[in-house]
Design a protein around this motif. Structure first.
Motif, PDB file in Angstrom:
ATOM      1  N   MET A 220       0.824  -1.203   0.000  1.00  0.00           N
ATOM      2  CA  MET A 220       0.000   0.000   0.000  1.00  0.00           C
ATOM      3  C   MET A 220       0.861   1.256   0.000  1.00  0.00           C
ATOM      4  N   ALA A 221       1.875   1.281   0.859  1.00  0.00           N
ATOM      5  CA  ALA A 221       2.745   2.457   0.934  1.00  0.00           C
ATOM      6  C   ALA A 221       3.514   2.659  -0.371  1.00  0.00           C
ATOM      7  N   SER A 222       4.024   1.581  -0.944  1.00  0.00           N
ATOM      8  CA  SER A 222       4.788   1.684  -2.189  1.00  0.00           C
ATOM      9  C   SER A 222       3.914   2.194  -3.329  1.00  0.00           C
ATOM     10  N   CYS A 223       2.713   1.626  -3.452  1.00  0.00           N
ATOM     11  CA  CYS A 223       1.829   1.998  -4.561  1.00  0.00           C
ATOM     12  C   CYS A 223       1.362   3.445  -4.447  1.00  0.00           C
ATOM     13  N   LEU A 224       0.980   3.857  -3.245  1.00  0.00           N
ATOM     14  CA  LEU A 224       0.520   5.233  -3.077  1.00  0.00           C
ATOM     15  C   LEU A 224       1.655   6.225  -3.319  1.00  0.00           C
ATOM     16  N   GLN A 225       2.840   5.901  -2.851  1.00  0.00           N
ATOM     17  CA  GLN A 225       3.966   6.802  -3.088  1.00  0.00           C
ATOM     18  C   GLN A 225       4.348   6.833  -4.566  1.00  0.00           C
ATOM     19  N   ALA A 226       4.035   5.764  -5.295  1.00  0.00           N
ATOM     20  CA  ALA A 226       4.323   5.731  -6.732  1.00  0.00           C
ATOM     21  C   ALA A 226       3.475   6.731  -7.506  1.00  0.00           C
ATOM     22  N   ILE A 227       2.347   7.180  -6.909  1.00  0.00           N
ATOM     23  CA  ILE A 227       1.515   8.193  -7.585  1.00  0.00           C
ATOM     24  C   ILE A 227       1.491   9.508  -6.789  1.00  0.00           C
ATOM     25  N   GLY A 228       2.504   9.718  -5.950  1.00  0.00           N
ATOM     26  CA  GLY A 228       2.695  11.035  -5.354  1.00  0.00           C
ATOM     27  C   GLY A 228       2.258  11.225  -3.924  1.00  0.00           C
ATOM     28  N   ALA A 229       1.704  10.189  -3.285  1.00  0.00           N
ATOM     29  CA  ALA A 229       1.277  10.329  -1.896  1.00  0.00           C
ATOM     30  C   ALA A 229       2.473  10.206  -0.957  1.00  0.00           C
ATOM     31  N   ARG A 230       2.268  10.602   0.277  1.00  0.00           N
ATOM     32  CA  ARG A 230       3.268  10.430   1.330  1.00  0.00           C
ATOM     33  C   ARG A 230       2.708   9.449   2.346  1.00  0.00           C
ATOM     34  N   CYS A 231       3.466   8.419   2.673  1.00  0.00           N
ATOM     35  CA  CYS A 231       2.992   7.377   3.576  1.00  0.00           C
ATOM     36  C   CYS A 231       4.041   7.042   4.625  1.00  0.00           C
ATOM     37  N   ARG A 232       3.603   6.332   5.627  1.00  0.00           N
ATOM     38  CA  ARG A 232       4.499   5.744   6.617  1.00  0.00           C
ATOM     39  C   ARG A 232       3.869   4.436   7.081  1.00  0.00           C
ATOM     40  N   ILE A 233       4.660   3.609   7.743  1.00  0.00           N
ATOM     41  CA  ILE A 233       4.171   2.337   8.264  1.00  0.00           C
ATOM     42  C   ILE A 233       4.337   2.351   9.780  1.00  0.00           C
ATOM     43  N   VAL A 234       3.274   1.953  10.478  1.00  0.00           N
ATOM     44  CA  VAL A 234       3.264   1.945  11.938  1.00  0.00           C
ATOM     45  C   VAL A 234       3.286   0.499  12.422  1.00  0.00           C
ATOM     46  N   LEU A 235       4.215   0.203  13.317  1.00  0.00           N
ATOM     47  CA  LEU A 235       4.298  -1.120  13.922  1.00  0.00           C
ATOM     48  C   LEU A 235       3.660  -1.063  15.299  1.00  0.00           C
ATOM     49  N   ILE A 236       2.689  -1.930  15.529  1.00  0.00           N
ATOM     50  CA  ILE A 236       2.051  -2.028  16.838  1.00  0.00           C
ATOM     51  C   ILE A 236       2.166  -3.470  17.311  1.00  0.00           C
ATOM     52  N   GLN A 237       1.668  -3.734  18.476  1.00  0.00           N
ATOM     53  CA  GLN A 237       1.759  -5.082  19.022  1.00  0.00           C
ATOM     54  C   GLN A 237       1.037  -6.074  18.126  1.00  0.00           C
ATOM     55  N   GLY A 238       1.791  -6.968  17.539  1.00  0.00           N
ATOM     56  CA  GLY A 238       1.231  -8.034  16.719  1.00  0.00           C
ATOM     57  C   GLY A 238       0.707  -7.621  15.362  1.00  0.00           C
ATOM     58  N   HIS A 239       1.047  -6.432  14.889  1.00  0.00           N
ATOM     59  CA  HIS A 239       0.451  -5.967  13.638  1.00  0.00           C
ATOM     60  C   HIS A 239       1.263  -4.817  13.050  1.00  0.00           C
ATOM     61  N   ALA A 240       1.033  -4.557  11.767  1.00  0.00           N
ATOM     62  CA  ALA A 240       1.608  -3.392  11.084  1.00  0.00           C
ATOM     63  C   ALA A 240       0.555  -2.843  10.138  1.00  0.00           C
ATOM     64  N   TYR A 241       0.529  -1.531   9.976  1.00  0.00           N
ATOM     65  CA  TYR A 241      -0.436  -0.935   9.059  1.00  0.00           C
ATOM     66  C   TYR A 241       0.153   0.335   8.452  1.00  0.00           C
ATOM     67  N   PRO A 242      -0.291   0.692   7.235  1.00  0.00           N
ATOM     68  CA  PRO A 242       0.174   1.928   6.599  1.00  0.00           C
ATOM     69  C   PRO A 242      -0.728   3.100   6.973  1.00  0.00           C
ATOM     70  N   GLU A 243      -0.169   4.299   6.919  1.00  0.00           N
ATOM     71  CA  GLU A 243      -0.938   5.517   7.122  1.00  0.00           C
ATOM     72  C   GLU A 243      -0.657   6.483   5.982  1.00  0.00           C
ATOM     73  N   LEU A 244      -1.670   7.241   5.619  1.00  0.00           N
ATOM     74  CA  LEU A 244      -1.569   8.253   4.570  1.00  0.00           C
ATOM     75  C   LEU A 244      -1.477   9.635   5.203  1.00  0.00           C
ATOM     76  N   TYR A 245      -0.521  10.419   4.745  1.00  0.00           N
ATOM     77  CA  TYR A 245      -0.377  11.789   5.239  1.00  0.00           C
ATOM     78  C   TYR A 245      -1.431  12.669   4.588  1.00  0.00           C
ATOM     79  N   CYS A 246      -2.201  13.371   5.425  1.00  0.00           N
ATOM     80  CA  CYS A 246      -3.270  14.234   4.924  1.00  0.00           C
ATOM     81  C   CYS A 246      -2.814  15.674   4.759  1.00  0.00           C
TER      82      CYS A 246
END
Length: 306
Positions: A220-246
């Protein structure tokens, strides 16, 4: 002058007056959201008022036709309906969009709530616990938004949905369309029990969009950044998820309204987000059917800036 106006008014019976005013109202109803597509998002006092502005413009347009020559409202009504019928046949902005835009205005202003995540990330940004360096490095190394396969996949599926809203929301409509495609098609596949494997976005695309939470985040982060978005990935207990910069508060409100409008089923009740120092980030996890879905937990171990 008085006698001329009286003669002019006498041309129309009470029923004709009623019919012309009814057609005027029926013209405003579909015309306003159609015009709204070309009005930039307007936020005033926390309310999204661009649709109200569109309704006023449509009202003044019909009043202008009445002032010039009342029967002009008939071809205006026919023209608006014809455009929507043509758009329906060509899979463009049509009657369903008109209804959805009105629902989105109501839901965005009075139905959906903002739900800021109160976690260690928000309360103690300098105390975020360190995750295993190997995990952070492994995920960051696999993010790749410059690869041609990733770029072509991202462009193709950023055009799959919501193209009729590009005049309204611009690049945000592309980001949300890409999220929508990946979200609908990603399938969870766990890693082996012993080893953690981080797939490149190319691998996940070639595998038919299957993988675990870190593979999804990388994709998700790679694809969104490929079309100009800014993203980051958050690591939490037992999981990881992407976030979109608004962006700032106003940018966040625009994206929020776009989400409410473009993801009507089921209606969006809350938008979950992180905010630090006036910068807003929304959740893009596959566990929710729309951007800004609930976070699984608030035990944040690490942020992976990309």
């Amino acid at each position: 002058m008085h006698s001329i106006m009286a003669i002019d008014e006498s041309k129309y019976t009470t029923f004709q007056h009623f019919l012309l005013n009814l057609l005027s109202l029926l013209t405003i109803i579909p015309l306003a959201p159609y015009m709204n597509r070309y009005i930039p998002p307007i936020v005033a006092g926390g309310l999204h008022v661009d649709m109200f502005v569109a309704v006023l413009l449509a009202f003044f347009f019909t009043r202008l036709l009445f002032w010039i020559f009342k029967p002009l409202i008939v071809p205006a009504f026919v023209l608006v309906c014809s455009i929507l019928c043509f758009n329906y046949l060509t899979d463009n902005y049509s009657f369903d969009n008109v209804l959805n835009d009105y629902k989105g205005m109501v839901q965005g202003n009075w139905g959906a709530k903002n739900s800021k995540q109160l976690d260690i990330l928000s309360l103690y940004p300098h105390r975020v616990e360190s995750y295993r360096d190997k995990t952070v490095r492994g995920i960051r190394d696999k993010v790749n938004y410059k690869d041609s396969l990733v770029r072509n996949f991202s462009v193709t599926h950023s055009l799959t949905d919501f193209d009729e809203y590009f005049p309204k929301y611009g690049k945000v409509s592309r980001y949300l369309a890409l999220f929508h495609y990946i979200n609908r098609n990603f399938k969870y596949v766990p890693d082996t029990r012993r080893d953690e494997y981080f797939a490149t976005p190319q691998e996940t695309i070639q595998n038919g969009l299957g993988g675990d939470c870190d593979d999804h985040s990388i994709l998700m982060a790679s694809c969104l950044q490929a079309i100009g978005a800014r993203c980051r990935i958050v690591l939490i207990q037992g999981h990881a998820y992407p976030e979109l910069y608004c962006g700032g508060r106003e940018d966040f409100e625009v994206i929020k309204q776009a989400i409410v409008t473009l993801f009507p089923q089921p209606p969006v009740r809350e938008i979950h987000y992180h905010e630090m120092k006036g910068e807003y980030w929304i959740n893009l996890d596959y566990t929710a059917r729309h951007p800004g879905g609930p976070y699984m937990n608030d035990k944040v171990y690490s942020l992976i800036e990309l």
